[in-house]
Design a protein around this motif. Structure first.
Motif, PDB file in Angstrom:
ATOM      1  N   PHE A  10       0.828  -1.199   0.000  1.00 22.63           N
ATOM      2  CA  PHE A  10       0.000   0.000   0.000  1.00 22.63           C
ATOM      3  C   PHE A  10       0.864   1.252   0.000  1.00 22.63           C
ATOM      4  O   PHE A  10       1.824   1.365   0.730  1.00 22.63           O
ATOM      5  CB  PHE A  10      -0.911   0.044   1.234  1.00 22.63           C
ATOM      6  N   THR A  11       0.508   2.166  -0.854  1.00 16.79           N
ATOM      7  CA  THR A  11       1.074   3.511  -0.788  1.00 16.79           C
ATOM      8  C   THR A  11      -0.055   4.479  -1.069  1.00 16.79           C
ATOM      9  O   THR A  11      -0.988   4.165  -1.800  1.00 16.79           O
ATOM     10  CB  THR A  11       2.189   3.743  -1.842  1.00 16.79           C
ATOM     11  N   ALA A  53      -8.910  16.682   6.779  1.00 18.57           N
ATOM     12  CA  ALA A  53      -8.726  15.471   7.588  1.00 18.57           C
ATOM     13  C   ALA A  53      -8.292  14.296   6.714  1.00 18.57           C
ATOM     14  O   ALA A  53      -7.412  13.513   7.099  1.00 18.57           O
ATOM     15  CB  ALA A  53     -10.017  15.139   8.326  1.00 18.57           C
ATOM     16  N   ALA A  54      -8.882  14.188   5.533  1.00 20.62           N
ATOM     17  CA  ALA A  54      -8.523  13.094   4.629  1.00 20.62           C
ATOM     18  C   ALA A  54      -7.085  13.247   4.140  1.00 20.62           C
ATOM     19  O   ALA A  54      -6.353  12.255   4.028  1.00 20.62           O
ATOM     20  CB  ALA A  54      -9.489  13.058   3.453  1.00 20.62           C
ATOM     21  N   LEU A  55      -6.693  14.478   3.878  1.00 17.08           N
ATOM     22  CA  LEU A  55      -5.323  14.726   3.434  1.00 17.08           C
ATOM     23  C   LEU A  55      -4.320  14.318   4.510  1.00 17.08           C
ATOM     24  O   LEU A  55      -3.299  13.686   4.220  1.00 17.08           O
ATOM     25  CB  LEU A  55      -5.145  16.204   3.079  1.00 17.08           C
ATOM     26  N   GLU A  56      -4.652  14.627   5.768  1.00 13.34           N
ATOM     27  CA  GLU A  56      -3.776  14.246   6.882  1.00 13.34           C
ATOM     28  C   GLU A  56      -3.706  12.735   7.049  1.00 13.34           C
ATOM     29  O   GLU A  56      -2.713  12.200   7.539  1.00 13.34           O
ATOM     30  CB  GLU A  56      -4.280  14.879   8.184  1.00 13.34           C
ATOM     31  N   LYS A  57      -4.781  12.024   6.649  1.00 15.17           N
ATOM     32  CA  LYS A  57      -4.836  10.574   6.856  1.00 15.17           C
ATOM     33  C   LYS A  57      -4.757   9.808   5.542  1.00 15.17           C
ATOM     34  O   LYS A  57      -5.125   8.634   5.489  1.00 15.17           O
ATOM     35  CB  LYS A  57      -6.148  10.217   7.567  1.00 15.17           C
ATOM     36  N   ALA A  58      -4.301  10.458   4.486  1.00 12.67           N
ATOM     37  CA  ALA A  58      -4.251   9.804   3.173  1.00 12.67           C
ATOM     38  C   ALA A  58      -3.429   8.520   3.205  1.00 12.67           C
ATOM     39  O   ALA A  58      -3.750   7.554   2.509  1.00 12.67           O
ATOM     40  CB  ALA A  58      -3.695  10.766   2.123  1.00 12.67           C
ATOM     41  N   ASP A  59      -2.400   8.477   4.055  1.00 13.21           N
ATOM     42  CA  ASP A  59      -1.577   7.275   4.135  1.00 13.21           C
ATOM     43  C   ASP A  59      -2.310   6.113   4.794  1.00 13.21           C
ATOM     44  O   ASP A  59      -1.917   4.969   4.683  1.00 13.21           O
ATOM     45  CB  ASP A  59      -0.269   7.566   4.873  1.00 13.21           C
ATOM     46  N   LYS A  60      -3.446   6.407   5.463  1.00  9.24           N
ATOM     47  CA  LYS A  60      -4.222   5.348   6.112  1.00  9.24           C
ATOM     48  C   LYS A  60      -5.355   4.836   5.217  1.00  9.24           C
ATOM     49  O   LYS A  60      -6.041   3.893   5.567  1.00  9.24           O
ATOM     50  CB  LYS A  60      -4.798   5.864   7.434  1.00  9.24           C
ATOM     51  N   PHE A  61      -5.558   5.473   4.074  1.00  7.05           N
ATOM     52  CA  PHE A  61      -6.587   5.022   3.140  1.00  7.05           C
ATOM     53  C   PHE A  61      -6.118   3.735   2.498  1.00  7.05           C
ATOM     54  O   PHE A  61      -5.195   3.721   1.697  1.00  7.05           O
ATOM     55  CB  PHE A  61      -6.867   6.096   2.085  1.00  7.05           C
ATOM     56  N   GLY A  62      -6.753   2.642   2.856  1.00 11.79           N
ATOM     57  CA  GLY A  62      -6.302   1.333   2.404  1.00 11.79           C
ATOM     58  C   GLY A  62      -6.890   0.872   1.098  1.00 11.79           C
ATOM     59  O   GLY A  62      -6.567  -0.205   0.620  1.00 11.79           O
ATOM     60  N   GLY A  63      -7.789   1.657   0.513  1.00 14.07           N
ATOM     61  CA  GLY A  63      -8.371   1.256  -0.754  1.00 14.07           C
ATOM     62  C   GLY A  63      -9.423   0.167  -0.624  1.00 14.07           C
ATOM     63  O   GLY A  63      -9.831  -0.430  -1.612  1.00 14.07           O
ATOM     64  N   ARG A  64      -9.889  -0.112   0.609  1.00  8.99           N
ATOM     65  CA  ARG A  64     -10.923  -1.133   0.794  1.00  8.99           C
ATOM     66  C   ARG A  64     -12.293  -0.618   0.369  1.00  8.99           C
ATOM     67  O   ARG A  64     -13.236  -1.374   0.246  1.00  8.99           O
ATOM     68  CB  ARG A  64     -10.948  -1.598   2.244  1.00  8.99           C
ATOM     69  N   SER A  65     -12.399   0.688   0.179  1.00  5.22           N
ATOM     70  CA  SER A  65     -13.622   1.302  -0.326  1.00  5.22           C
ATOM     71  C   SER A  65     -13.211   2.369  -1.331  1.00  5.22           C
ATOM     72  O   SER A  65     -12.025   2.665  -1.471  1.00  5.22           O
ATOM     73  CB  SER A  65     -14.418   1.940   0.829  1.00  5.22           C
TER      74      SER A  65
END
Length: 197
Positions: A10-11, A53-65
């Motif tokens: 994941f990146t 908030a999404a920009l700060e957590k973009a690295d946590k977006f796992g692509g599961r949705s």
């Protein structure tokens, strides 16, 4: 190894695409917020906060949705925070009736009084134009409710939040919650009968 699937690490670059968010999702997220908050400026602020908030957590977006689903979930939590802050601004006894003046609408056996029975709305047949008019009338009536009542109604019937969760999030007793739901329905019914042809 034959047949083995290669796992792609994941990146954020593979999944989240922040440079496309505003063009792709801003209108949808704004509409989503407006349906629940009914305040244009606050809705715009919440969408901006969602993107930040999404920009700060973009690295946590796992692509599961999808990104849209992920951003909507972030916005939903921000809206719930607004509901919570609104609920804290009320007194311990927020129950007040806008239209009924304390009148009882039911007989002792639980049935409607004859004069207070709901009138048919005449919307049994699907007509898109009438449905839009009904939605407009319902939105008008919702905006006339006290803020706490509108918040609870929105959480229950638009967000599908369970009653115990609403009580917990808004710091309400179960009895207080059900009285508000009951009075909200009565007030909406009276308003719709007055404003819907």
């Amino acid at each position: 190894m034959a047949g083995a699937q290669e796992t792609i690490p994941f990146t954020a670059e593979l999944n989240a695409q922040p440079h496309l968010w505003v063009d792709a999702y801003a209108d949808y997220l704004y509409s989503y917020a407006m349906c629940r908050i009914k305040d244009e400026e606050l809705a715009r602020d919440l969408v901006q906060e969602t993107f930040l908030a999404a920009l700060e957590k973009a690295d946590k977006f796992g692509g599961r949705s999808s990104e849209k689903t992920w951003l909507t979930a972030i916005l939903k939590y921000k809206i719930i925070d607004v509901y919570r802050s609104r609920s804290r601004s009320f007194s311990d006894d927020p129950i007040r009736d806008c239209t009924s003046k304390g009148k009882t609408f039911f007989q002792e056996d639980g049935h409607w009084n004859l004069e207070d029975r709901p009138h048919p709305f005449g919307i049994e047949e699907a007509n898109k134009l009438e449905n839009k008019e009904l939605q407009k009338a319902l939105l008008h009536c919702l905006q006339k409710l006290p803020a706490l009542w509108m918040t609870i109604f929105t959480m229950k019937f638009m967000e599908d939040v369970l009653a115990h969760s609403i009580c917990e999030q808004l710091n309400l007793s179960s009895a207080n919650y059900w009285v508000i739901i009951h009075r909200t329905k009565i007030n909406l019914r009276a308003c719709l009968q007055k404003n819907w042809p």
